[in-house]
Design an enzyme around this catalytic site. Structure first.
Site, PDB file in Angstrom:
ATOM      1  N   LYS A   2       0.871  -1.185   0.000  1.00 25.06           N
ATOM      2  CA  LYS A   2       0.000   0.000   0.000  1.00 25.06           C
ATOM      3  C   LYS A   2       0.899   1.224   0.000  1.00 25.06           C
ATOM      4  O   LYS A   2       1.166   1.820   1.044  1.00 25.06           O
ATOM      5  CB  LYS A   2      -0.913  -0.040   1.225  1.00 25.06           C
ATOM      6  CG  LYS A   2      -2.031   0.961   1.133  1.00 25.06           C
ATOM      7  CD  LYS A   2      -3.067   0.733   2.202  1.00 25.06           C
ATOM      8  CE  LYS A   2      -4.119  -0.258   1.753  1.00 25.06           C
ATOM      9  NZ  LYS A   2      -5.313  -0.241   2.578  1.00 25.06           N
TER      10      LYS A   2
HETATM   11  C1  LIG Z   1      -5.413  -0.984  -4.274  1.00 25.07           C
HETATM   12  C2  LIG Z   1      -6.299  -1.472  -3.180  1.00 25.07           C
HETATM   13  N1  LIG Z   1      -6.840  -2.687  -3.290  1.00 25.07           N
HETATM   14  C3  LIG Z   1      -7.627  -3.192  -2.325  1.00 25.07           C
HETATM   15  C4  LIG Z   1      -7.927  -2.460  -1.186  1.00 25.07           C
HETATM   16  C5  LIG Z   1      -8.790  -3.060  -0.122  1.00 25.07           C
HETATM   17  O1  LIG Z   1      -8.021  -3.374   0.985  1.00 25.07           O
HETATM   18  P1  LIG Z   1      -8.620  -3.410   2.462  1.00 25.07           P
HETATM   19  O2  LIG Z   1      -9.727  -4.403   2.420  1.00 25.07           O
HETATM   20  O3  LIG Z   1      -7.463  -3.881   3.308  1.00 25.07           O
HETATM   21  O4  LIG Z   1      -9.063  -2.038   2.786  1.00 25.07           O
HETATM   22  C6  LIG Z   1      -7.387  -1.190  -1.020  1.00 25.07           C
HETATM   23  C7  LIG Z   1      -7.684  -0.393   0.194  1.00 25.07           C
HETATM   24  O5  LIG Z   1      -7.157   0.643   0.439  1.00 25.07           O
HETATM   25  C8  LIG Z   1      -6.548  -0.683  -2.042  1.00 25.07           C
HETATM   26  O6  LIG Z   1      -6.045   0.537  -1.942  1.00 25.07           O
END
Ligand SMILES: Cc1ncc(COP(=O)(O)O)c(C=O)c1O
Length: 267
Positions: free
Chosen positions: A106
């Site tokens: 992230k």
């Molecule tokens: C690129 C991306 N994919 C998927 C997600 C979903 O992740 P999470 O369920 O941990 O919020 C996020 C969340 O910020 C994201 O930025």
């Protein structure tokens, strides 16, 4: 730090914060900002831990100094359009992540890379962009900030398998566990954009949804690309999408027991 954050820190040559310190920082902010937690049904206090290099050095190398911080923001529902489902734009020009790159971390650069494609989606009247794989440009990976799941007429659930180009969202992981615990067959297998369209048109695909901390579980109503547009299911929100969403939100809000140890009460 949780596992995902630790993996991301390692990929970006950043230090890993001890888990106890990470959790205490989050608890401390929740205690300080508890009065800001919205009462509204859709509302929540969104927590965003982050880290950046702060060393005084001009050059390309890992920093000797970092700042770790957590910020909080009172938020409502993620999608404001008033529609119960979102529309997607399939970008053919841009990719979000490539094998060996930082797609599973992230990091800010991933979002910067996705913004031009998101702008393209909005220009085409869509809410969100869907990214295909960087190599063959046909395998569905994820949206700009959400993972994606598919539901079929045999009641099974499918989502693209994790790789170094997909963010391993905690919501995705939680929903897969909830689904298999209610007896749903769960597959983590690649799904092509051509197959998605064919299955939506034949009725084999009955539901599709985006999932993430901010989006929770949001139905996908239509998918548009340079070749045309297709819709998924009917106008109403699919039953498995609804069921999984309620199961997750009920645990998050303390309305259902949490046998998984996902919830922590901050006093
Ligand atoms: C690129 C991306 N994919 C998927 C997600 C979903 O992740 P999470 O369920 O941990 O919020 C996020 C969340 O910020 C994201 O930025």
């Amino acid at each position: 730090m949780p596992n995902g954050s630790r993996r991301a820190a390692r990929r970006l040559a950043m230090p890993e914060l001890p888990e106890a310190m990470f959790l205490e920082s989050v608890r401390g902010l929740v205690r300080a900002d508890r009065d800001w937690i919205p009462d509204a049904e859709e509302g929540s206090l969104y927590l965003r831990p982050f880290m950046f290099a702060s060393g005084a050095f001009l050059g390309v190398r890992p920093s000797s100094q970092y700042v770790f911080a957590v910020i909080a923001s009172a938020v409502g529902g993620y999608f404001k359009g008033g529609s119960p489902s979102v529309s997607l734009w399939v970008t053919r020009e841009y990719v979000r992540a490539a094998p060996g790159g930082t797609g599973a971390a992230k990091c800010g650069g991933n979002y910067a890379a996705s913004l031009i494609a998101q702008a393209e989606a909005i220009r085409h009247g869509c809410d969100q962009v869907v990214f295909l794989d960087a190599v063959e440009r046909r395998w569905v990976e994820e949206l700009g900030g959400m993972n994606v799941c598919f539901v079929f007429d045999d009641g099974s659930l499918q989502t693209p398998p994790l790789s170094d180009t997909i963010l391993a969202g905690v919501t995705r992981d939680s929903l897969l566990r909830l689904a298999s615990n209610i007896g749903v067959t769960v597959r983590e297998e690649p799904y092509s954009i051509e197959q998605w369209e064919a299955d939506a048109r034949s009725g084999h695909l009955t539901e599709a949804f985006a999932c993430g901390t901010a989006a929770v579980v949001t139905p996908i109503g239509s998918v548009k690309g340079a070749e045309g547009e297709f819709t998924i299911g009917g106008q109403s929100i699919g039953p498995l999408t609804m069921r999984l969403r309620s199961a997750l939100v009920d645990i998050q809000r303390g309305a259902a027991p949490d046998p998984y140890g996902w919830v922590e009460l901050v006093d």
